[in-house]
Design an enzyme around this catalytic site. Structure first.
Site, PDB file in Angstrom:
ATOM      1  N   CYS A 212     -16.354   2.413   0.837  1.00 54.48           N
ATOM      2  CA  CYS A 212     -15.231   2.506   1.768  1.00 54.48           C
ATOM      3  C   CYS A 212     -14.735   3.950   1.793  1.00 54.48           C
ATOM      4  CB  CYS A 212     -14.110   1.550   1.344  1.00 54.48           C
ATOM      5  SG  CYS A 212     -12.644   1.719   2.384  1.00 54.48           S
TER       6      CYS A 212
ATOM      7  N   TYR B  42      -5.778  -3.517  12.116  1.00 57.84           N
ATOM      8  CA  TYR B  42      -6.864  -4.293  12.704  1.00 57.84           C
ATOM      9  C   TYR B  42      -6.656  -4.655  14.173  1.00 57.84           C
ATOM     10  CZ  TYR B  42      -8.986  -4.477   8.127  1.00 57.84           C
ATOM     11  OH  TYR B  42      -9.595  -4.129   6.933  1.00 57.84           O
TER      12      TYR B  42
ATOM     13  N   HIS C 100     -15.260  -3.448  -3.674  1.00 56.42           N
ATOM     14  CA  HIS C 100     -14.466  -2.566  -2.810  1.00 56.42           C
ATOM     15  C   HIS C 100     -13.649  -1.618  -3.691  1.00 56.42           C
ATOM     16  CE1 HIS C 100     -11.320  -1.269  -0.044  1.00 56.42           C
ATOM     17  NE2 HIS C 100     -12.122  -1.628   0.937  1.00 56.42           N
TER      18      HIS C 100
ATOM     19  N   HIS D  59     -17.581   0.616   4.825  1.00 58.15           N
ATOM     20  CA  HIS D  59     -16.372   0.705   5.655  1.00 58.15           C
ATOM     21  C   HIS D  59     -16.214   2.165   6.055  1.00 58.15           C
ATOM     22  CE1 HIS D  59     -14.084  -2.853   3.547  1.00 58.15           C
ATOM     23  NE2 HIS D  59     -15.142  -3.256   4.204  1.00 58.15           N
TER      24      HIS D  59
ATOM     25  N   ASP E 186     -13.524   0.673   9.938  1.00 62.91           N
ATOM     26  CA  ASP E 186     -12.444   0.106   9.139  1.00 62.91           C
ATOM     27  C   ASP E 186     -11.119   0.606   9.690  1.00 62.91           C
ATOM     28  OD1 ASP E 186     -11.226  -1.266   7.116  1.00 62.91           O
ATOM     29  OD2 ASP E 186     -11.460   0.323   5.642  1.00 62.91           O
ATOM     30  N   HIS E 187     -10.242  -0.259  10.001  1.00 63.90           N
ATOM     31  CA  HIS E 187      -8.918   0.065  10.558  1.00 63.90           C
ATOM     32  C   HIS E 187      -9.074   0.933  11.821  1.00 63.90           C
ATOM     33  CE1 HIS E 187      -7.043  -0.279   6.268  1.00 63.90           C
ATOM     34  NE2 HIS E 187      -7.829  -1.273   6.584  1.00 63.90           N
TER      35      HIS E 187
HETATM   36  C1  DNO Z   1      -8.161  -3.453   3.910  1.00 59.60           C
HETATM   37  C2  DNO Z   1      -9.372  -3.872   3.263  1.00 59.60           C
HETATM   38  C3  DNO Z   1      -9.161  -4.585   1.950  1.00 59.60           C
HETATM   39  C4  DNO Z   1     -10.469  -5.185   1.502  1.00 59.60           C
HETATM   40  C5  DNO Z   1     -10.417  -5.878   0.184  1.00 59.60           C
HETATM   41  C6  DNO Z   1     -11.800  -6.224  -0.315  1.00 59.60           C
HETATM   42  O1  DNO Z   1      -8.161  -3.209   5.055  1.00 59.60           O
HETATM   43  O2  DNO Z   1     -10.279  -2.840   3.176  1.00 59.60           O
HETATM   44  O3  DNO Z   1      -8.228  -5.586   2.116  1.00 59.60           O
HETATM   45  O4  DNO Z   1     -10.862  -6.144   2.417  1.00 59.60           O
HETATM   46  O5  DNO Z   1      -9.793  -5.105  -0.756  1.00 59.60           O
HETATM   47  O6  DNO Z   1     -11.707  -7.188  -1.280  1.00 59.60           O
END
Ligand code: DNO
Length: 387
Positions: A271, A362, A233, A298, A345-346
């Protein structure tokens, strides 16, 4: 088609598995957050979680994250013991049918935000990273030695003024936000942070890079034998903060990682929100260059400001060219047999979720909106390509 997944924090998550089904996701991204970083995930514990997921009619596709213990990142203390446990956890996951693992190599802190309830124009709440607030924390609350040299004079001036204008409660909240870990996991203490900063300053960027290469080289045999894809990530945000080195922030960082340990299971979690916050990053160019090693995605957007600040925008708004990214993903997917898992993501805290206690970033409804927009985008692009 890409595989639509959703991050679930386990039985304590206010968003239930049934909610997730209704949002239209097919796969689950989860982790055994109750097991301390570095400790072994037993087959029994993995199976228990897998059964919970499956009894709701879903499947567990990705682990996010099997965290890398700090002693592996710094290659000190018991790192050999932790590497052995990491390898065994990977074998156990594969034995339970889970083959995609996300992890990060960010020193001490996982993702960092300064504000969790930034109100956007429509009244929804978003996560924000504010460069001046970070300077307030760094200069006046953490009181890091030599911190001034990391901020322009203007930022230092603004930080001083802001520090003088905020009350004790606001200082506490800022500190909490910065030190906060992933939901269900412990926050770092300010003392531990200061100590780690010293360790990492000593280690430096090159040292951290070497330790990542060592870590990857130590797990690749297991990954090849057990058909596991590791996905790193990116740093969030993708710039050095609090004097900590960053090594997963740009296209050249990603290229260095996949070329130095040039083995197929050494992959990337693409991401768009993390990489998208970096001024240096063109997301379409990055996915074109490293797409072959992207095994997990993501999708999230950010609106950047001139001084490294940003806030999380709706998935199709903000500075990331989501259409361009999705088009590349569709093209990559067409060449692969296995579906590539992505998750919205989010999301903004919005509608009824504004009245609920939610995990920052989340909540259900904002992500449901994101997922709906993203899957529509994918369908439109796919159909458009085939006419
Ligand atoms: C936040 C996430 C991070 C991710 C970690 C992966 O929302 O994208 O916490 O899960 O960094 O190890």
């Amino acid at each position: 088609m890409l595989l639509q997944t959703w991050r679930w924090y386990g039985p304590g998550d206010p968003v239930s598995l049934q909610d997730i089904r209704q949002a239209g996701a097919k796969g689950i991204v989860t982790a055994l957050h109750h097991i301390p970083h570095g400790e072994l995930w037993s087959v029994e514990e993995i199976k228990k979680r897998k059964e919970q997921v499956e009894s709701a009619g879903l499947q567990w596709d990705v682990v996010e994250s099997v965290n890398v213990h700090e002693e592996i990142k710094t290659r000190s203390g018991d790192y050999k013991k932790y590497l052995a446990k990491y390898n065994q956890t990977l074998r156990n996951l594969a034995d339970c049918g889970i083959h995609t693992v996300c992890y990060n190599f960010m020193p001490v802190l996982d993702w960092t935000r300064t504000q969790l309830d930034y109100e956007v124009q429509d009244g929804a709440k978003a996560l924000r990273f504010d460069w001046t607030d970070l300077a307030v924390f760094d200069l006046y609350l953490l009181k890091r030695k030599g911190a001034e040299k990391d901020y322009h004079e203007e930022t230092q001036r603004k930080a001083k003024k802001r520090f003088q204008s905020i009350n004790e409660k606001q200082k506490e909240i800022l500190t909490e936000n910065i030190l906060m870990g992933v939901p269900g996991e412990k926050s770092v203490t300010i003392e531990a942070l200061s100590k780690s900063i010293e360790t990492y300053t000593h280690l430096g960027r090159e040292g951290l890079k070497e330790n990542l290469v060592y870590f990857l080289s130590s797990v690749m045999d297991t990954c090849e034998e057990y058909h596991i894809n590791m996905t790193i990530h990116p740093d969030d945000p993708p710039i050095s903060i609090l004097g900590l080195p960053r090594i997963v922030s740009s296209l050249s960082d990603l290229q260095y990682i996949i070329k130095t340990v040039d083995r197929k299971p050494n992959g990337i979690c693409f991401c768009t929100g993390s990489l998208g916050a970096g001024k240096q990053n063109d997301l379409v160019q990055i996915i074109k260059a490293v797409g072959e090693r992207v095994y997990f995605v993501h999708l999230r957007n950010v609106t950047k400001e001139p001084d490294h600040s940003f806030y999380e925008a709706n998935h199709l708004e903000g500075d990331v060219d989501m259409y361009g990214v999705m088009k590349e993903l569709v093209l990559i997917q067409q060449k692969r047999k296995e579906p590539i898992p992505f998750r919205p993501d989010h999301g903004h805290q919005m509608l009824d979720d504004l009245k609920k206690k939610t995990n920052p970033g989340y909540s259900a409804i904002g992500r449901l909106r994101g997922l709906a927009e993203l899957r529509g985008l994918e369908m439109g692009i796919t159909k458009g390509l085939s006419v």
